[in-house]
Design a protein around this motif. Structure first.
Motif, mmCIF file in Angstrom:
data_model
loop_
_atom_site.group_PDB
_atom_site.id
_atom_site.type_symbol
_atom_site.label_atom_id
_atom_site.label_comp_id
_atom_site.label_asym_id
_atom_site.label_seq_id
_atom_site.Cartn_x
_atom_site.Cartn_y
_atom_site.Cartn_z
ATOM 1 N N LEU A 281 42.401 88.170 27.304
ATOM 2 C CA LEU A 281 41.544 88.211 28.489
ATOM 3 C C LEU A 281 42.308 87.722 29.713
ATOM 4 O O LEU A 281 42.247 88.343 30.790
ATOM 5 C CB LEU A 281 40.300 87.346 28.256
ATOM 6 N N PHE A 282 43.034 86.650 29.552
ATOM 7 C CA PHE A 282 43.830 86.087 30.633
ATOM 8 C C PHE A 282 44.901 87.074 31.083
ATOM 9 O O PHE A 282 45.124 87.280 32.284
ATOM 10 C CB PHE A 282 44.469 84.779 30.156
ATOM 11 N N TYR A 283 45.570 87.697 30.121
ATOM 12 C CA TYR A 283 46.629 88.660 30.436
ATOM 13 C C TYR A 283 46.047 89.885 31.134
ATOM 14 O O TYR A 283 46.623 90.411 32.091
ATOM 15 C CB TYR A 283 47.351 89.085 29.152
ATOM 16 N N PHE A 284 44.885 90.338 30.665
ATOM 17 C CA PHE A 284 44.228 91.524 31.219
ATOM 18 C C PHE A 284 43.918 91.332 32.710
ATOM 19 O O PHE A 284 44.171 92.216 33.529
ATOM 20 C CB PHE A 284 42.940 91.809 30.446
ATOM 21 N N TYR A 285 43.386 90.172 33.051
ATOM 22 C CA TYR A 285 43.063 89.890 34.450
ATOM 23 C C TYR A 285 44.313 89.563 35.269
ATOM 24 O O TYR A 285 44.416 89.914 36.442
ATOM 25 C CB TYR A 285 42.063 88.730 34.554
ATOM 26 N N GLY A 286 45.263 88.894 34.638
ATOM 27 C CA GLY A 286 46.442 88.435 35.364
ATOM 28 C C GLY A 286 47.427 89.525 35.719
ATOM 29 O O GLY A 286 48.069 89.477 36.771
ATOM 30 N N VAL A 287 47.552 90.535 34.859
ATOM 31 C CA VAL A 287 48.566 91.571 35.073
ATOM 32 C C VAL A 287 48.343 92.331 36.377
ATOM 33 O O VAL A 287 49.292 92.867 36.972
ATOM 34 C CB VAL A 287 48.599 92.537 33.861
ATOM 35 N N ASN A 288 47.120 92.377 36.851
ATOM 36 C CA ASN A 288 46.823 93.064 38.108
ATOM 37 C C ASN A 288 47.312 92.292 39.330
ATOM 38 O O ASN A 288 47.294 92.815 40.448
ATOM 39 C CB ASN A 288 45.307 93.289 38.239
ATOM 40 N N HIS A 289 47.722 91.051 39.122
ATOM 41 C CA HIS A 289 48.159 90.207 40.235
ATOM 42 C C HIS A 289 49.659 89.942 40.217
ATOM 43 O O HIS A 289 50.144 89.064 40.928
ATOM 44 C CB HIS A 289 47.391 88.876 40.205
ATOM 45 N N ILE A 290 50.389 90.707 39.425
ATOM 46 C CA ILE A 290 51.846 90.567 39.385
ATOM 47 C C ILE A 290 52.468 91.131 40.664
ATOM 48 O O ILE A 290 52.138 92.228 41.091
ATOM 49 C CB ILE A 290 52.437 91.290 38.156
ATOM 50 N N GLU A 291 53.337 90.353 41.259
ATOM 51 C CA GLU A 291 54.121 90.810 42.401
ATOM 52 C C GLU A 291 55.565 90.974 41.927
ATOM 53 O O GLU A 291 56.246 89.997 41.642
ATOM 54 C CB GLU A 291 54.041 89.805 43.554
ATOM 55 N N PHE A 292 56.012 92.216 41.832
ATOM 56 C CA PHE A 292 57.310 92.495 41.223
ATOM 57 C C PHE A 292 58.476 91.909 42.018
ATOM 58 O O PHE A 292 59.563 91.707 41.474
ATOM 59 C CB PHE A 292 57.485 94.004 41.046
ATOM 60 N N GLY B 132 43.392 78.535 39.253
ATOM 61 C CA GLY B 132 42.094 78.905 39.806
ATOM 62 C C GLY B 132 42.172 79.536 41.182
ATOM 63 O O GLY B 132 41.343 80.378 41.539
ATOM 64 N N GLY B 133 43.180 79.143 41.975
ATOM 65 C CA GLY B 133 43.266 79.644 43.340
ATOM 66 C C GLY B 133 43.965 80.984 43.472
ATOM 67 O O GLY B 133 44.007 81.552 44.561
ATOM 68 N N ASN C 65 38.393 85.314 40.663
ATOM 69 C CA ASN C 65 37.676 85.562 39.417
ATOM 70 C C ASN C 65 37.633 84.280 38.578
ATOM 71 O O ASN C 65 38.662 83.809 38.103
ATOM 72 C CB ASN C 65 38.376 86.686 38.638
ATOM 73 N N SER C 66 36.436 83.730 38.420
ATOM 74 C CA SER C 66 36.288 82.491 37.653
ATOM 75 C C SER C 66 36.595 82.706 36.178
ATOM 76 O O SER C 66 37.019 81.785 35.479
ATOM 77 C CB SER C 66 34.867 81.939 37.816
ATOM 78 N N ILE C 67 36.380 83.927 35.688
ATOM 79 C CA ILE C 67 36.661 84.243 34.279
ATOM 80 C C ILE C 67 38.149 84.068 34.003
ATOM 81 O O ILE C 67 38.565 83.572 32.951
ATOM 82 C CB ILE C 67 36.224 85.681 33.935
ATOM 83 N N GLY D 201 42.234 81.125 31.102
ATOM 84 C CA GLY D 201 43.524 80.450 31.032
ATOM 85 C C GLY D 201 43.412 79.048 30.477
ATOM 86 O O GLY D 201 44.208 78.634 29.632
ATOM 87 N N ALA D 202 42.404 78.319 30.928
ATOM 88 C CA ALA D 202 42.215 76.941 30.465
ATOM 89 C C ALA D 202 41.836 76.908 28.987
ATOM 90 O O ALA D 202 42.330 76.063 28.226
ATOM 91 C CB ALA D 202 41.133 76.253 31.300
ATOM 92 N N ILE D 203 40.959 77.830 28.571
ATOM 93 C CA ILE D 203 40.536 77.869 27.162
ATOM 94 C C ILE D 203 41.705 78.267 26.264
ATOM 95 O O ILE D 203 41.912 77.678 25.196
ATOM 96 C CB ILE D 203 39.351 78.832 26.972
ATOM 97 N N PHE D 204 42.491 79.261 26.704
ATOM 98 C CA PHE D 204 43.666 79.659 25.939
ATOM 99 C C PHE D 204 44.618 78.475 25.774
ATOM 100 O O PHE D 204 45.114 78.197 24.679
ATOM 101 C CB PHE D 204 44.390 80.819 26.620
#
Length: 383
Positions: free
Chosen positions: A161-172, A260-261, A265-267, A272-275
């Protein structure tokens, strides 16, 4: 028909052994790696990850071959008795307790910090993590092993879940930053991240001392964490700015607790914290169980209390020790126990069999030298 069924069972056992290796290696170390490799850059850190994997893979094969020679008596202590000088057993006992004691300090520190950051900085809230560890370890070996398996399920669910949301915010552009000259800084913590040698004696028995099957299991089992570490660094180094990573490193806490910042997305932040919490908890339970059983086969409650209480006191009196302890455990403990010791055992074993040729001598020397250099690097980092 019999052959195909037999092949299936053998393959299933190999996969089971590989997952045991992967489960041992993957854990809280994953949360500390990006904090160190952020100074290096993705390309150089990826190369170092592959090189450390190769080294640990080779030394695990050496340990496997020596362990197979003693079959059911192929544990670390038994190997020391059989192939090392009289002080070898005491040395390995010290290294085992030293390494896993340091790791417990790191895990208690990180687990308590996560609870503190998400709920309250009070000592009562932070004390819940070591209390959870103590309570779970009272369940005894079989139930603890089962519990660890169960707890890895939410860990990987929230990782995905963390990876799914995070990958959209990658700056190459962040992934193009590279400082090869600092690559050596990542080696100690990477050594700790590939620490799975303690299960080699167990899987040699599980796979009936078949070297071919063991090599396959060790290769597959060690490659799983290697790939995960590369994917994880790709995500974190591409998604998180340098300031956030520096802040997490300075505080000595897992980076996912400060994300968080990055998105609204709070999810994402919660995942990330739960993982992070479950990654640390499963690692801590595995290490805690190993130490308890090493000290006291009867797993008495006062032994469990001591195993948890001492690291807790160290962690609580040294806030932010997570990263330092993790790096020290890898750079010193893992380098000696899973680097120097397997090479030493292998050389003695081959000499006893009169099979130590010039090629093996040269390879063994370089393996010994590499582990020694890693110890020096980590001690230099501390100074």
């Amino acid at each position: 028909m019999k052959t195909s069924i037999l092949d299936f069972l053998i393959n299933r056992k190999i996969i089971g052994a590989a997952l045991m290796i992967a489960g041992t290696a993957v854990g809280a170390g994953m949360l500390g790696i990006p904090l160190i490799t952020a100074e290096i850059g993705f390309s150089s850190s990826a190369i170092m990850t592959l090189l450390v994997w190769m080294y640990m893979f080779i030394t695990s094969l050496l340990l496997m071959e020596v362990s197979v020679s003693l079959k059911e008596k192929g544990g670390f202590v038994e190997l020391a008795k059989a192939y090392l000088p009289p002080y070898g057993k005491n040395l390995i006992t010290f290294l085992f307790l030293f390494l896993y004691g340091i790791l417990l300090i790191a895990y208690v520190s990180a687990g308590s910090e996560i609870l503190g950051l998400k709920f309250s900085e009070s000592v009562v809230i932070k004390s819940l993590f070591p209390l959870i560890l103590f309570t779970f370890l009272l369940l005894r070996t079989k139930r603890v092993v089962t519990l660890i398996s169960v707890l890895t399920i939410p860990m990987w669910v929230y990782f995905a879940l963390f990876y799914f949301y995070g990958v959209n915010h990658i700056e190459f552009s962040r992934l193009l930053v590279d400082t090869p000259s600092k690559s050596y800084l990542a080696v100690p913590i990477l050594f700790g991240a590939f620490g799975f040698h303690n299960v080699i004696p167990s899987i040699t028995t599980y796979l009936d001392y078949d070297k071919k099957s063991l090599r396959k299991a060790i290769f597959l089992g060690s490659m799983i964490p290697c790939i995960l570490y590369l994917l994880w660094q790709f995500l974190i180094l591409g998604m998180v700015d340098a300031e956030t990573l520096s802040l997490a490193k300075a505080k000595g806490i897992p980076v996912v607790t400060l994300l968080g910042g990055i998105t609204q997305n709070s999810i994402f932040a919660t995942a990330g914290a739960i993982f992070a919490f479950f990654a640390i908890l499963t690692s801590a339970l595995g290490v805690g169980l190993s130490v308890v059983r090493f000290i006291d086969k009867r797993e008495r409650s006062f032994t469990i209390l001591g195993v948890i209480l001492i690291p807790t006191l160290v962690a609580f009196t040294n806030p932010g020790i997570f990263l330092r302890a993790l790096s020290f455990a890898g750079g010193v403990g893992e380098s000696i126990l899973n680097g120097i010791i397997p090479v030493w055992l292998y050389v003695v074993y081959k000499n006893l069999k009169s099979e130590m040729n010039q090629k093996l001598k040269i390879c063994s020397f370089f393996l010994f030298l590499i582990a020694s250099i890693v110890v020096i690097i980590e001690l230099g980092n501390l100074i």
